[in-house]
Scaffold this motif. Sequence first.
Motif, PDB file in Angstrom:
ATOM      1  N   SER A 144       2.523  10.111  -1.482  1.00  0.00           N
ATOM      2  CA  SER A 144       2.755   9.306  -0.829  1.00  0.00           C
ATOM      3  C   SER A 144       2.058   9.188   0.372  1.00  0.00           C
ATOM      4  N   HIS A 145       2.272   8.158   0.960  1.00  0.00           N
ATOM      5  CA  HIS A 145       1.242   7.693   2.079  1.00  0.00           C
ATOM      6  C   HIS A 145       2.310   8.645   3.310  1.00  0.00           C
ATOM      7  N   ALA A 146       2.163   9.840   3.652  1.00  0.00           N
ATOM      8  CA  ALA A 146       3.243  10.593   4.539  1.00  0.00           C
ATOM      9  C   ALA A 146       2.365  10.355   6.023  1.00  0.00           C
ATOM     10  N   CYS A 147       1.185  10.366   6.183  1.00  0.00           N
ATOM     11  CA  CYS A 147      -0.001   9.778   6.881  1.00  0.00           C
ATOM     12  C   CYS A 147       0.072   9.563   8.358  1.00  0.00           C
ATOM     13  N   GLY A 148       0.133   7.760   7.514  1.00  0.00           N
ATOM     14  CA  GLY A 148       0.380   6.399   8.296  1.00  0.00           C
ATOM     15  C   GLY A 148      -0.638   5.751   8.092  1.00  0.00           C
ATOM     16  N   HIS A 149      -1.741   6.768   7.446  1.00  0.00           N
ATOM     17  CA  HIS A 149      -3.174   5.522   6.395  1.00  0.00           C
ATOM     18  C   HIS A 149      -2.520   4.706   5.367  1.00  0.00           C
ATOM     19  N   ASP A 150      -1.148   4.098   5.251  1.00  0.00           N
ATOM     20  CA  ASP A 150      -0.785   2.867   4.774  1.00  0.00           C
ATOM     21  C   ASP A 150      -0.894   1.526   5.761  1.00  0.00           C
ATOM     22  N   GLY A 151      -0.033   1.883   7.190  1.00  0.00           N
ATOM     23  CA  GLY A 151      -0.159   1.255   8.511  1.00  0.00           C
ATOM     24  C   GLY A 151      -1.390   1.766   8.992  1.00  0.00           C
ATOM     25  N   HIS A 152      -2.377   2.248   9.075  1.00  0.00           N
ATOM     26  CA  HIS A 152      -4.191   1.993   9.516  1.00  0.00           C
ATOM     27  C   HIS A 152      -4.312   0.973   9.017  1.00  0.00           C
ATOM     28  N   MET A 153      -4.280   0.423   7.305  1.00  0.00           N
ATOM     29  CA  MET A 153      -5.108  -0.443   6.623  1.00  0.00           C
ATOM     30  C   MET A 153      -4.649  -1.623   6.540  1.00  0.00           C
ATOM     31  N   ALA A 154      -3.385  -1.956   7.025  1.00  0.00           N
ATOM     32  CA  ALA A 154      -2.681  -2.501   7.216  1.00  0.00           C
ATOM     33  C   ALA A 154      -2.641  -3.325   8.924  1.00  0.00           C
ATOM     34  N   LEU A 180       0.466  -1.118  -0.205  1.00  0.00           N
ATOM     35  CA  LEU A 180      -0.304   0.122   0.019  1.00  0.00           C
ATOM     36  C   LEU A 180       0.380   1.033  -0.004  1.00  0.00           C
ATOM     37  N   HIS A 181       2.166   1.078   1.026  1.00  0.00           N
ATOM     38  CA  HIS A 181       3.030   2.611   0.481  1.00  0.00           C
ATOM     39  C   HIS A 181       3.428   2.102  -0.336  1.00  0.00           C
ATOM     40  N   GLU A 182       3.719   1.928  -1.581  1.00  0.00           N
ATOM     41  CA  GLU A 182       3.856   1.726  -2.715  1.00  0.00           C
ATOM     42  C   GLU A 182       2.891   2.160  -3.652  1.00  0.00           C
ATOM     43  N   HIS A 183       1.978   2.023  -3.523  1.00  0.00           N
ATOM     44  CA  HIS A 183       1.354   2.199  -3.831  1.00  0.00           C
ATOM     45  C   HIS A 183      -0.209   3.218  -3.929  1.00  0.00           C
ATOM     46  N   PRO A 184      -0.102   4.644  -3.353  1.00  0.00           N
ATOM     47  CA  PRO A 184      -0.436   5.393  -2.772  1.00  0.00           C
ATOM     48  C   PRO A 184      -1.248   6.298  -3.683  1.00  0.00           C
ATOM     49  N   GLU A 185      -2.581   6.630  -3.389  1.00  0.00           N
ATOM     50  CA  GLU A 185      -3.621   6.937  -4.001  1.00  0.00           C
ATOM     51  C   GLU A 185      -4.065   8.396  -3.377  1.00  0.00           C
ATOM     52  N   VAL A 186      -3.844   9.438  -3.450  1.00  0.00           N
ATOM     53  CA  VAL A 186      -5.023  10.667  -3.168  1.00  0.00           C
ATOM     54  C   VAL A 186      -6.035  10.718  -3.157  1.00  0.00           C
ATOM     55  N   THR A 199     -10.454   2.289   9.250  1.00  0.00           N
ATOM     56  CA  THR A 199      -9.463   2.706   8.878  1.00  0.00           C
ATOM     57  C   THR A 199      -9.433   3.888   7.646  1.00  0.00           C
ATOM     58  N   ASP A 200      -9.025   4.535   7.590  1.00  0.00           N
ATOM     59  CA  ASP A 200      -8.810   5.304   6.326  1.00  0.00           C
ATOM     60  C   ASP A 200      -8.031   4.635   5.183  1.00  0.00           C
ATOM     61  N   ILE A 201      -8.461   5.475   3.976  1.00  0.00           N
ATOM     62  CA  ILE A 201      -7.811   4.694   2.702  1.00  0.00           C
ATOM     63  C   ILE A 201      -6.354   5.870   1.992  1.00  0.00           C
ATOM     64  N   ASP A 202      -6.870   6.576   1.988  1.00  0.00           N
ATOM     65  CA  ASP A 202      -6.207   7.502   0.936  1.00  0.00           C
ATOM     66  C   ASP A 202      -4.294   8.277   1.766  1.00  0.00           C
ATOM     67  N   ALA A 203      -3.816   8.468   0.574  1.00  0.00           N
ATOM     68  CA  ALA A 203      -2.435   9.625   0.542  1.00  0.00           C
ATOM     69  C   ALA A 203      -2.559  10.774   0.577  1.00  0.00           C
ATOM     70  N   LEU A 204      -1.265  11.390   0.239  1.00  0.00           N
ATOM     71  CA  LEU A 204      -1.209  12.861   0.244  1.00  0.00           C
ATOM     72  C   LEU A 204      -0.665  13.154  -1.429  1.00  0.00           C
ATOM     73  N   PRO A 205      -1.096  14.676  -1.522  1.00  0.00           N
ATOM     74  CA  PRO A 205       0.226  15.089  -2.738  1.00  0.00           C
ATOM     75  C   PRO A 205       1.433  15.421  -2.104  1.00  0.00           C
ATOM     76  N   ILE A 206       2.274  14.193  -2.023  1.00  0.00           N
ATOM     77  CA  ILE A 206       3.733  15.032  -1.590  1.00  0.00           C
ATOM     78  C   ILE A 206       4.835  13.764  -2.156  1.00  0.00           C
ATOM     79  N   GLN A 207       5.716  14.503  -2.502  1.00  0.00           N
ATOM     80  CA  GLN A 207       6.692  13.660  -2.892  1.00  0.00           C
ATOM     81  C   GLN A 207       7.737  13.290  -1.785  1.00  0.00           C
ATOM     82  N   GLU A 208       7.397  11.845  -1.810  1.00  0.00           N
ATOM     83  CA  GLU A 208       8.188  11.201  -1.370  1.00  0.00           C
ATOM     84  C   GLU A 208      10.031  11.310  -1.700  1.00  0.00           C
ATOM     85  N   SER A 209      10.379  11.850  -0.133  1.00  0.00           N
ATOM     86  CA  SER A 209      12.067  11.577  -0.026  1.00  0.00           C
ATOM     87  C   SER A 209      11.987   9.963   0.635  1.00  0.00           C
ATOM     88  N   PRO A 210      13.135   9.420  -0.761  1.00  0.00           N
ATOM     89  CA  PRO A 210      13.514   7.804   0.045  1.00  0.00           C
ATOM     90  C   PRO A 210      14.185   7.489   1.428  1.00  0.00           C
TER      91      PRO A 210
END
Length: 427
Positions: A132-142, A51-57, A104-115
């Motif tokens: 990018s999932h810059a708020c932890g919603h990927d973790g919430h879904m997991a 989910l982290h690798e495939h985020p959607e706003v 759980t929430d399922i959305d990500a943010l319009p932020i370019q992620e740093s590696p």
Amino acid sequence: MNIKKPVHSILPVLFLLCSLPLTAQQHIGKETILTKIQEIDTYIREIRGYLHEHPEVSSQEFETARFLQAELAKLDIPVTKVPGTGFYAILDTHKPGKTIGLRTDIDALPIQESPFNLKQDKKWTSRNPGVSHACGHDGHMAILLGTIKILNDLKDHLHGKVIFIFEEGEETNTGIDPMVEALKSLEIDAIYGNHLYSALETGKIFIREGAIMAGTGTVAFNVTGKGGHGSRPDLSVNPVFAAANVLTGIASAWSNQLDVTKTVTLGITQVHGGEAYNVIPDSVYIGGTIRFFDLQEAEKAFSVLRKVSEYTAGAHNCSVKFHSRMGIKLHPVINDNELTMFTRNAIQEIYPEKIVSGEENIWYTSETFAKYRELAPTVFLLIGIKNEETGSGAEHHTSQFDLDEEALQYGVGSMVQVTVQYLSSPY
């Protein structure tokens, strides 16, 4: 004086107790739950990674929703779609009992992620440029999917129903109203939620009665004057100076007119006016947010803001136009006292000495979870993800944000334990 009853007099009682159906709590101890968590540890980490690798706003979580629904289909758990990309699913034990919602929430943010996080390369990085999932919603879904797998395994020992809530667009508030409307007919008795929190160390779980996250309101207005040539400001009415004085006046009023014991923060984030260095603009836009924990004080704050803005602008021969979106948008996330006490006691059984309750951990950001109070008593937890050794702990909504995957087990464990205890208790 103690009087011993004949043994034969208690035999009918023992027979009756043995013949009664065992409750979920008698069937499911903390050792069982902890074992189940270890069994799915790899699963929840891989789910989070994908989910982290495939985020959607917000409101565009089409593939995310399909992926989540496919995981539920593997467990034969039916899904009900809600207008937009959100949906819910029901685990029905087909035995009478209470109904609890897990969200759980399922959305990500319009932020370019740093590696990189705060210390090293990230384990997972977004493959979608600019998102990018810059708020932890990927973790919430997991966490919720892991919880679902465990509860599905244990469903023969449970009573009642569990509603799994997958909310669209938490960051933009687009999914909460359709979801609340869709859930109204389900007669939910309690709703549980959590948020991974970068200011709290991994292994810590923050829970308290009352407000745990702030409410929010939008500041949006224009200061309007009369444009003209920069060489003759006397022939114009310059809204730039008026806007500057408006901001100074608001800041002064904030510290002198609002109750200091009821914190209301003012975050002015936008001032837009003019496009050329030699042209006085007609108007200047001012935007931002307020955050609060007391609704009445928030309403007072907006009243003060409006009054100061209008009078200050008027002193500069300018006017103010407040946008329709200005005002209170979300109430604070407020935990129900009795449900919070129940939740704390349940989690202490599985994770003793992990709970913190100090007010210093209250989060000043806002959450759409606040609106679920319209349906049932609610409880919301903050799960720590800060780990200096792994480099997690950057602020939410930043490019370096990362979470410590060790924290996911505490999210799953808390959610499963509270659900099992709640469905088996007379609360």
